[in-house]
Structure formats: C-alpha cells, structure tokens
Scaffold this active site. Sequence first.
Site, short mmCIF file in Angstrom:
data_model
loop_
_atom_site.label_atom_id
_atom_site.label_comp_id
_atom_site.label_asym_id
_atom_site.label_seq_id
_atom_site.Cartn_x
_atom_site.Cartn_y
_atom_site.Cartn_z
CG ASP A 1 -1.82 0.74 1.57
OD1 ASP A 1 -1.71 2.00 0.20
OD2 ASP A 1 -2.96 1.08 2.20
CG ASP B 1 -8.02 2.00 -8.37
OD1 ASP B 1 -8.20 1.34 -9.25
OD2 ASP B 1 -7.69 1.45 -7.75
CE LYS C 1 -22.10 2.25 -7.05
NZ LYS C 1 -22.73 0.64 -6.96
CG ASP D 1 -9.93 8.14 -17.10
OD1 ASP D 1 -10.05 7.80 -15.92
OD2 ASP D 1 -10.56 6.89 -18.19
CB THR E 1 -1.49 5.03 -18.32
OG1 THR E 1 -2.53 4.98 -18.76
CG2 THR E 1 -0.59 5.54 -17.87
CG PHE F 1 -6.43 2.07 -15.62
CD1 PHE F 1 -5.68 0.82 -15.76
CD2 PHE F 1 -8.27 1.49 -15.61
CE1 PHE F 1 -5.81 -0.24 -15.24
CE2 PHE F 1 -8.69 0.56 -15.25
CZ PHE F 1 -7.32 -0.47 -14.72
C1 LIG Z 1 -7.20 2.21 -12.71
S1 LIG Z 1 -5.24 1.62 -11.75
C2 LIG Z 1 -3.94 2.72 -12.95
C3 LIG Z 1 -2.69 1.69 -13.72
C4 LIG Z 1 -2.09 3.01 -14.01
N1 LIG Z 1 -1.67 3.78 -13.27
C5 LIG Z 1 -2.40 3.15 -15.52
O1 LIG Z 1 -2.89 4.23 -15.52
O2 LIG Z 1 -2.39 2.08 -16.65
C6 LIG Z 1 -5.17 2.11 -9.98
C7 LIG Z 1 -4.04 1.42 -9.85
O3 LIG Z 1 -3.73 1.59 -8.59
C8 LIG Z 1 -3.68 0.34 -7.65
N2 LIG Z 1 -3.65 1.11 -6.13
C9 LIG Z 1 -4.55 1.47 -5.64
N3 LIG Z 1 -4.68 2.30 -4.66
C10 LIG Z 1 -2.90 1.88 -4.60
C11 LIG Z 1 -2.56 1.96 -2.97
N4 LIG Z 1 -2.97 2.10 -2.18
N5 LIG Z 1 -0.55 1.36 -2.81
C12 LIG Z 1 -0.34 1.22 -4.56
N6 LIG Z 1 -1.22 0.48 -5.52
C13 LIG Z 1 -2.68 1.12 -5.88
C14 LIG Z 1 -4.00 -0.49 -8.48
O4 LIG Z 1 -3.53 -2.08 -7.49
C15 LIG Z 1 -4.33 -0.25 -9.19
O5 LIG Z 1 -3.60 -1.06 -10.31
#
Ligand SMILES: C[S@@+](CC[C@H](N)C(=O)[O-])C[C@H]1O[C@@H](n2cnc3c(N)ncnc32)[C@H](O)[C@@H]1O
Length: 244
Positions: free
Chosen positions: A126, A149, A153, A185, A222, A224
């Site tokens: 984390d 992420d 909601k 986005d 990226t 996403f």
């Molecule tokens: C929506 S994805 C985007 C991934 C990448 N940055 C992209 O643009 O393709 C968000 C990523 O953040 C990671 N993530 C979310 N909260 C996190 C945290 N507190 N520590 C580490 N990773 C985290 C999730 O596991 C996920 O892989």
Amino acid sequence: MSEQDQNQAPEASQEQVEDKRLRKIRSFVKREGRLTKRQEKALTEFWPQMGLDHQANNYSLAEVFGREAKTVLEIGFGMGASLVEMATAAPETNFIGIEVHRPGVGACMADAVEAGITNLRVFEHDAVEILNDSIPDNSLDTVQLFFPDPWHKARHHKRRIVQLEFVEVLRKKLKIGGVFHMATDWENYAEHMLEVMQAAPGYSNTSETNDYVPRPEWRPLTKFENRGHRLGHGVWDLIFARES
Ligand SMILES: C[S@@+](CC[C@H](N)C(=O)[O-])C[C@H]1O[C@@H](n2cnc3c(N)ncnc32)[C@H](O)[C@@H]1O
C-alpha cells in the site's frame, strides 16, 4: 477495481461490525489475479535486486540505488509498461514504483529486466503505508499518480487516494520545488483533486489557468488512459509544486 457494494450485510454480528469499523479505509481492493509463468519467474528471480519491502524505517535512497540522482516515485503503476518506458528513457533518474497488484508488479519487473534497466525499484504494498513509513522526507523530485481508481459512487469517495491527509504526507516527501503530477479520465475525480490540492497548504498550482495543465507529451500513454480514450473520456492532468 471491483464495484462491489461495501455495505455491511444485515446479518453481520456485532463483532464483525466493530472489526470493520477498525479496519483502515483503503484506496484499493486486492484482486488475487493469477500469475503468469513470466510474472512468477520475475518475482522470484529478480526481487533481491529490484524489490523493496515495506519497513518501519526510512530507506536511504542513495544506498538503494548506489548513487545520488533525481528520484521519481509512481503510485499504482498497474502493469508497469509506462513506468518502464519512462525509466528506460531517463537512465540518469531513479524510479520507484508502488503497486499492490502482484501480477502487475511481476509484469513490471519482467519488462524492466527485458529492457535492461537498473534504475527502477518496486514495492508490492500500500503506497499510503510506504510513504508514511519507508520514504525519507525531502527526498523526491516527482510523485506521479496516473489514473487512480476513481471510486465513482459518492458513498465511496472516501476511498479515493487523493485526500487532504494523504497529500500532506506526500508534500513532506517531496523536495522543495518537487512536483506531484496527477492524471485522471474521470472529470468528477479531476474536480476532487483540484479541490483537495487547492485546500492543501504548501503547494502551488503550476497551471497557467489555475486548474489543469495540458497533457505533457513526455507522459507515456498508460493502459487505463487508453481504455478511457476507447470509452470517449477526456483526460485531466494536474501538476502541483511543493512550495514550503
Ligand atoms: C486504475 S489502475 C491504473 C493503473 C495505471 N496507472 C494505468 O494508468 O494504467 C489503479 C492502480 O492503482 C493501484 N492502487 C490503488 N491504490 C493503491 C495503493 N494505495 N497503493 C498501491 N497501489 C494502489 C491499483 O492496484 C491499480 O493497479
């Protein structure tokens, strides 16, 4: 990320309710995706040279990388392709990636080895805890957070990683003049980021219009972001500098 309803089931016991209340709010749901052979091999073979474990004391970045250099830290790198692309393009810079998704960490390490780069280290943990516990103050030139992420909601907005308390911790880790670069986005999250960053002390917005900056061409596309394009979403970049 899962869109699962996090509400307590009606039949939950008092103990479960208390346990849930004590549990920390996290910005992610851990998905136990299956590892490919390539990811598994990378995690086993290359962890000693590329992996960093969560620890209660700060790392010395000069020791970790064996040199003094500018350092970029990326939170939530997903599968890591864009992070490896950036690290390959800037061998003079140190890169640290943090991701909780194990297959993503494995994929990133496998790509890094294939690219032959030595300027990247990764945490599988984390990012909130890593920043709090293991990264020294005044040590980072850039922190990047690309397409976090969005937690669409309203009742889940508290799970968004960009919160006042978090950006306060992050500011201390940046050098004075260092920048926090966010991209999303999801318009509502962009507005939320702007609101939080404007309220946070010690930052200045680098945007000429005092809101968003044009998408920097050096930021690799990226996974996403690509997905957002396919869905017809816009993209918002925000870059705030540590002022004090
Ligand atoms: C929506 S994805 C985007 C991934 C990448 N940055 C992209 O643009 O393709 C968000 C990523 O953040 C990671 N993530 C979310 N909260 C996190 C945290 N507190 N520590 C580490 N990773 C985290 C999730 O596991 C996920 O892989």
